[in-house]
Enzyme design. Structure first.
Site, short mmCIF file in Angstrom:
data_model
loop_
_atom_site.label_atom_id
_atom_site.label_comp_id
_atom_site.label_asym_id
_atom_site.label_seq_id
_atom_site.Cartn_x
_atom_site.Cartn_y
_atom_site.Cartn_z
N GLU A 43 0.78 -1.20 -0.08
CA GLU A 43 0.14 0.44 -0.14
C GLU A 43 1.04 1.55 -0.60
O GLU A 43 1.21 2.04 0.45
CB GLU A 43 -1.24 -0.10 1.32
CG GLU A 43 -2.13 0.90 1.21
CD GLU A 43 -2.95 1.40 2.42
OE1 GLU A 43 -2.93 1.52 3.57
OE2 GLU A 43 -3.93 0.55 1.54
N HIS A 53 -14.29 2.98 18.59
CA HIS A 53 -12.51 2.80 18.30
C HIS A 53 -12.23 3.02 20.18
O HIS A 53 -12.75 3.43 20.72
CB HIS A 53 -12.10 3.24 17.79
CG HIS A 53 -10.87 3.27 17.52
ND1 HIS A 53 -9.72 3.23 18.58
CD2 HIS A 53 -9.43 2.87 16.53
CE1 HIS A 53 -8.43 2.55 18.15
NE2 HIS A 53 -8.92 2.11 17.10
#
Ligand code: UD1
Ligand code: UDP
Length: 371
Positions: A118, A237
């Site tokens: 990536e 999260h």
């Protein structure tokens, strides 16, 4: 067999590296040695379980509310010892986290070539995302192989003077992971009453901590007030900078389900069940278009412009009124909704990991024959 150290720190790294680990397991010439830094703990373990990966080394480095500097220091010290023990032929890192930068630096100090999975994503703004944009740029300087997911990420690298024979356009391994995960039996998300709409929300970016996160929560509350058939599913999260605000602002609302991070299969099921996804996540920006789900991105800029260019993702920032307006448009206007929900997969075809491993095989075989 040549050892390839695969370094994983956080949830998205594990998801996106799982297909690479699998492709390395199938190689006749290379073998993976998995190092979990455990920059994330529970969220990393959830992914490792699903993809059946048992780390060869687990550095167990996460601490509650860790700072960037202390985490970096722990990573460098522990990774250094670990890399010395393994003596790999190459090291693979994925993405833009603190784990990635630390592992790249340690590999460089040991003269071990680094493959960056990536590679080449850029916003060209060092503060957005922070510190990830800088992590990518620095890792780009240190890497030996750059596995770019798209043409525009490859172009970013070439424009920075990275040699073209080290840049490989492979697609993003997240699409491989998504296709793999969908081979498992589908998980079920609770049924909604007829006529109801589901909005899936995630947020965790550092630049959204504080006032922007309050604005995001206010937008969700306004949308709920204005749409009595709207339900919100919000996996929170565990970073305390996120969870304390989200739980404080949204925890009592009867049509908001706050939950712990979902395992990857359940999260895919939630994306599939959702009508609209509101998120500041990188990975979600890549997966939602592949699942044909409109994703509104709560950031000012993105290093993943392809889905925005295709018209299946939209940057909405964190201004409360703007988020409300853009979500409401999709709720009210079926043709605007259909246009954004038509699906596209600009990030890959599910074969990225195989391409990455082929590059490593031929490059390391060539290096061997030159000795
Ligand atoms: C990190 C990455 C970010 C990536 C994100 C994916 C950096 C600088 N940031 O951000 O690029 O998008 O992961 O989610 O590398 N925590 C837990 N359990 C977990 C994970 C986190 O309790 O399984 C809590 C801990 O208190 C931890 C805190 O979250 O200290 C922050 O974790 P950290 O990895 O430093 O940052 P993220 O915000 O997760
Ligand atoms: N994800 C998950 N469970 C959740 C939320 C997200 O498995 O509750 C997955 C999601 O499908 C994507 C990845 O986690 O593949 C994205 O991770 P995150 O948003 O934490 O990081 P980013 O991609 O922004 O770096």
């Amino acid at each position: 067999m040549k050892k390839i150290a695969v370094v994983l720190g956080t949830r998205p790294e594990a998801i996106k590296m799982a297909p690479v680990v699998q492709a390395l397991r199938e190689s006749n010439f290379l073998t993976p040695v998995v190092i979990a830094t455990a920059q994330h703990r529970e969220m990393l373990d959830q992914v490792l379980d699903i993809f059946d990966i048992t780390p060869d080394f687990d550095l167990d480095l996460m601490r509650p509310n860790q700072s960037l500097s202390e985490l970096t220091a722990r990573l460098i010290t522990s990774l250094d010892e670990c890399i010395k023990k393994i003596g790999p032929s190459a090291i693979l890192v994925q993405g833009d986290t603190t784990t990635v930068l630390a592992a790249s630096l340690v590999s460089f100090y040991h003269h071990i070539p680094i493959g960056h999975v990536e590679a080449g994503l850029r916003t060209h703004d060092m503060k957005n995302p922070f510190p990830e944009e800088m992590n990518r740029v620095l890792t780009g300087r240190l890497a030996h192989w750059h596995f770019a997911p798209t043409q525009s990420s490859a172009d970013n690298l070439l424009n920075e003077g990275i040699s073209a024979d080290t840049v490989f356009m492979t697609g993003n391994t997240v699409i491989d992971a998504l296709f793999d995960a969908r081979k498992h039996p589908a998980k079920v998300v609770r049924q909604l009453p007829p006529g109801h709409r589901l909005m899936l929300v995630t947020t965790h970016r550092r630049e959204n901590f504080g006032a922007p996160l309050e604005d995001i929560c206010n937008a969700v509350l306004t949308l709920l007030d204005n749409n009595l058939n709207l339900q919100v599913l919000f996996p929170v999260h565990p970073n305390p900078n996120v969870s304390s605000v989200v739980r404080g602002k949204l925890g009592q609302h009867p049509r908001v389900e706050l939950c712990a991070p979902l395992d990857y299969l359940s999260f895919i099921a939630a994306m599939e069940a959702a009508d609209i996804i509101l998120s500041d996540s990188g990975g979600v920006q890549e997966e939602a278009p592949a699942l044909g789900k409109p994703v509104l991105v709560m950031r000012e800029e993105t290093e993943r412009p392809e889905a925005v260019d295709f018209g299946v993702a939209e940057l909405v920032g964190t201004n409360s009124a703007h988020i409300v307006e853009r979500v409401q448009r999709l709720l009210d206007d079926p043709s605007a909704y259909r246009e954004m929900a038509r699906g596209a997969s600009p990030y890959g075809d599910g074969k990225a990991a195989q391409r990455i491993v082929e590059v490593l095989e031929s490059s390391l075989a060539m290096a061997e024959s030159n000795v």
